[in-house]
Design an enzyme around this catalytic site. Structure first.
Site, PDB file in Angstrom:
ATOM      1  N   ASP A  25     -95.010 -29.162 -29.120  1.00 10.01           N
ATOM      2  CA  ASP A  25     -93.740 -29.094 -29.834  1.00 10.01           C
ATOM      3  C   ASP A  25     -93.690 -30.127 -30.972  1.00 10.01           C
ATOM      4  OD1 ASP A  25     -91.118 -28.237 -30.234  1.00 10.01           O
ATOM      5  OD2 ASP A  25     -90.597 -28.381 -28.113  1.00 10.01           O
ATOM      6  N   ASP A  51     -86.360 -20.601 -31.165  1.00 11.80           N
ATOM      7  CA  ASP A  51     -85.652 -20.962 -29.931  1.00 11.80           C
ATOM      8  C   ASP A  51     -84.576 -19.948 -29.610  1.00 11.80           C
ATOM      9  OD1 ASP A  51     -87.043 -23.136 -29.165  1.00 11.80           O
ATOM     10  OD2 ASP A  51     -85.595 -24.633 -29.846  1.00 11.80           O
TER      11      ASP A  51
HETATM   12  C1  DGJ Z   1     -87.808 -27.100 -28.486  1.00 15.44           C
HETATM   13  C2  DGJ Z   1     -88.600 -25.887 -28.130  1.00 15.44           C
HETATM   14  O1  DGJ Z   1     -88.553 -24.966 -29.155  1.00 15.44           O
HETATM   15  C3  DGJ Z   1     -88.097 -25.327 -26.815  1.00 15.44           C
HETATM   16  O2  DGJ Z   1     -88.736 -24.134 -26.518  1.00 15.44           O
HETATM   17  C4  DGJ Z   1     -88.321 -26.358 -25.750  1.00 15.44           C
HETATM   18  O3  DGJ Z   1     -89.690 -26.550 -25.570  1.00 15.44           O
HETATM   19  C5  DGJ Z   1     -87.627 -27.663 -26.128  1.00 15.44           C
HETATM   20  N1  DGJ Z   1     -87.983 -28.081 -27.463  1.00 15.44           N
HETATM   21  C6  DGJ Z   1     -87.967 -28.738 -25.141  1.00 15.44           C
HETATM   22  O4  DGJ Z   1     -87.471 -29.952 -25.522  1.00 15.44           O
END
Ligand code: DGJ
Length: 700
Positions: A440, A504
């Protein structure tokens, strides 16, 4: 003197290069040229206008003011204010097959540039450049932009904007005199990064018309430009956006510009996608294994890591047919919420007293792979790492950049920080059976200094190096590039990763357009697409399972939902959808993507057809209520006109919600020719808004 020229070509496009008066002129980029082309460049020499140069100027690809060019130059830089204007001469011209390398030299500025054009069989041009300092003083490089000319019929441009949870939304506009710049200054490619810059005619649609596209292969700061001069010439370009003083070339040093990847299509936006997808699939590092059906546990657990709850989830996952389970954020030292722990990549014994081995063993015992989340480029001020090394963050002077999600950016171009992340990540991978990591990157880079100098370029190079080293140490490791959803999806990082987290936003209605446009460049097998919860966590919207499952089918599919809460009926649907995904993923991940030019704005009709036209899978998605009673018929391009096909509506995850008394008769199954399917089609049923279903078309 012997003419130096090169014609690079694919089945449907050509790039014609010719050296004129020491400059490299791109005489044509577009439709295929055949026959006698000896005088194409000569034919394009313009008249002498009133109030103008006494002789025709050919600024060529370097776009220099010394050659009469009045727009933005290709190269900008200087030696402490000198060597600010260049006049490069071609000194070497090498052409073989579809590759052409040109060396330029400016004796006064003491610079050498090597530009390379490489066109693959799909017509995709990879354009690279290296600038070398041949003098004995420092050369400050401010900018290097790759350019390609655009013909006058390209009257519009299409690029993409975005934000968290709404990435890659299209914006189309008319091209006017002046420059249209799309800059990305997030230090990662970004939510608002344009995955491509596209020039097109006013008529160009998904299926037809001319289109010219470029995509910059870079995950740091970047710029796209479309420039139309008052002389009538127009061109498109892309390059790395350098911060002041970011690249100062010492004597003998070189700068390699990130490549620009470009393609021309006569078959509209889908023609561009087909070429990009084929180009990406032909890379040696493209994932070859069938894309495992994934359960990501983030939206089921968030930070509430509890082994018993995870075992329950895994039991349901196994029953459904999940092939990979991912433990997301929250497993490492003191990471009980998003305020602490980033930087300390050791298992948190308060939630995992026996470590991760028992849960991984349990997952593996069900025949499921295990994946784990990292965010190695980040650090929370509340972490052991930051307490020990506050100097390892990207920063300028004695300032600390503003916090974002309570975190700062680790300067991984700093050897100590790089080794810390590499060794801690590697130790976890070494000690456990981990097939895949989700990497991430949850904040932007600002005030991003590295040892007193701008640090975005070195940070970008360092993450590429780190991914490469992790893969070299752990040969079967797969990496997913995630950045608060889809903020690091680009043709630079693609060579180091196997999957992108598209967004997301798991709300299937929103996902329709996010996926539709992400796939403009990236093939669906690299785009993570998950079935979200019944009530979407981002939008609060409630959607039918059939809509969520149909949407998630067209990518690297998965589930991100607490499936222990799913009803018996929903689990049964998830299981049949999982089976459907597995038996059709070869087509979904290897075929040609089709976005039909559906005339009603309430709906999308999109699908994938096999290269031999033997099968296709489409989805009809009704986004909004129809404005008329009977929506426009569904017509299916991309099939063999003379062949007969059986056409069936299928419901692996249940039927959509209809708004009608009796659906159209064909939905019971019908046989039609490819020509009838393309030109007369089948009646569209009336669905409730935000509903979708799948149509299977199979050659008899
Ligand atoms: C942002 C990501 O896009 C999510 O899928 C998840 O992994 C969160 N961060 C976790 O903090």
């Amino acid at each position: 003197m012997v003419k130096q020229s090169a014609l690079l070509r694919s089945e449907s496009s050509s790039l014609l290069l010719e050296v004129i008066d020491g400059a490299l002129v791109i005489a044509h980029w577009g439709a295929l040229l055949v026959g006698d082309l000896a005088d194409v460049a000569t034919a394009s020499q313009v008249s002498i206008a009133n109030s103008s140069w006494d002789h025709v100027q050919n600024p060529g690809i370097m776009r220099e003011s010394s050659r009469g060019f009045l727009g933005r130059p290709t190269l900008s830089g200087h030696r402490s204010g000198r060597a600010w204007s260049t006049k490069f001469e071609v000194t070497k011209f090498y052409h073989v097959d579809n590759e052409c390398s040109i060396t330029f030299h400016d004796a006064f500025a003491e610079l050498e540039i090597l530009i390379n054009f490489d066109m693959d069989t799909f017509g995709v041009i990879t354009q690279s450049a290296t600038v070398s300092n041949r003098g004995d003083s420092d050369y400050t490089l401010d900018e290097y932009i790759h350019w390609l000319p655009l013909p006058q019929e390209a009257t519009q441009s299409l690029d993409f904007i975005g934000r968290w949870s709404n990435e890659r939304q299209p914006q189309r506009r008319d091209i006017g005199v002046g420059s249209w710049a799309r800059e990305s200054r997030e230090g990662r490619s970004g939510h608002n990064f344009s995955i491509a810059d596209i020039a097109l005619t006013a008529q160009t649609s998904f299926q037809s018309g001319a289109a010219w596209a470029t995509s910059i292969a870079w995950s740091g700061n970047s710029i796209y430009l479309i420039e139309r001069g008052f002389d009538g010439g127009q061109s498109m370009g892309a390059g790395e956006l350098l911060l002041p003083g970011e690249v100062i070339l010492a004597a003998g040093a070189s700068y390699s510009a990130p490549a620009m990847v470009s393609v021309y299509s006569q078959q509209g936006l889908d023609g561009l996608s087909a070429a990009f997808h084929s180009h990406i699939r032909a890379r040696s590092m493209h994932p070859q294994r069938p894309r495992p059906l994934t359960l990501n546990m983030w939206e089921a657990l968030y930070f509430n890591h509890d082994e018993a709850a995870i075992r329950e989830l895994v039991d349901v996952a196994a029953e459904i047919g999940i092939e990979r389970v991912v433990l997301d954020d929250g497993w490492f030292h003191s990471r009980r919420n998003d305020r602490a722990g980033l930087g300390d990549w050791v298992i948190d014994s308060s939630v995992w007293p026996d470590g991760l081995k028992p849960i991984i063993k349990y997952i593996n015992s069900k025949g499921i792979e295990f994946g784990l989340w990292f965010e190695g480029e980040m650090v929370n001020p509340d972490s052991d790492l930051y307490r020990a090394h506050p100097e390892w963050i990207l920063h300028e002077g004695d300032r600390t950049p503003p916090l974002w999600r309570h975190q700062l950016v680790l300067d991984i171009a700093h050897e100590g920080a790089y080794n810390h992340v590499l060794e801690q990540t590697s130790a976890i991978l070494e000690a456990h059976d981990i097939a895949y990591i989700k990497w991430d990157h949850n904040r932007v880079l600002v005030d991003a200094g590295h040892l007193g100098r701008p640090g975005v370029r070195s940070q970008t190079q360092a993450i590429y190096r780190l991914f490469a080293e992790l893969k070299q140490r752990h040969p079967h490791l797969e990496i997913e590039s995630c950045a608060s959803g889809g903020a690091r999806i680009d043709l630079g990082v693609i060579d180091y990763v196997d999957r992108f987290w598209t967004s997301d936003n798991n709300d299937a209605l929103e996902r329709q357009s996010i996926q539709r446009w992400s796939a403009q460049v990236i093939p669906p097998e690299m785009l993570g697409t998950h079935i979200g919860p019944t009530h979407g966590h981002q939008t609060g919207r409630t959607l039918e399972l059939s809509m969520r499952a149909t949407t998630a089918l067209f990518g690297h599919a998965g589930i991100e939902w607490n499936i222990t809460e799913a009803t018996e009926q929903e689990r049964a649907y998830l299981k049949s959808w999982a089976t459907y995904y597995k038996s059709n993923r070869a087509l979904l991940h290897g075929g040609t993507m089709i976005r039909v030019d559906y005339p009603d704005t309430h709906g999308y009709l999109h699908g994938v057809s096999a290269h031999d036209k033997s099968r296709a899978i489409f989805a009809y998605v009704q986004l909004r209520p129809t404005s008329v009673i009977h929506p426009a018929p569904l017509k299916f391009p991309g099939l063999d006109a003379k062949a007969t096909y059986s056409v069936n509506a299928v419901y692996p995850a249940g039927k959509p919600r209809f708004m009608l008394v009796t659906p159209p008769q064909w939905m019971e199954g019908i046989k039609l020719s490819g020509s009838a399917l393309a030109n007369s089609g089948v009646a569209a049923p009336i669905l409730a808004p935000a509903n979708a279903f799948i149509i299977e078309i199979t050659k008899i």
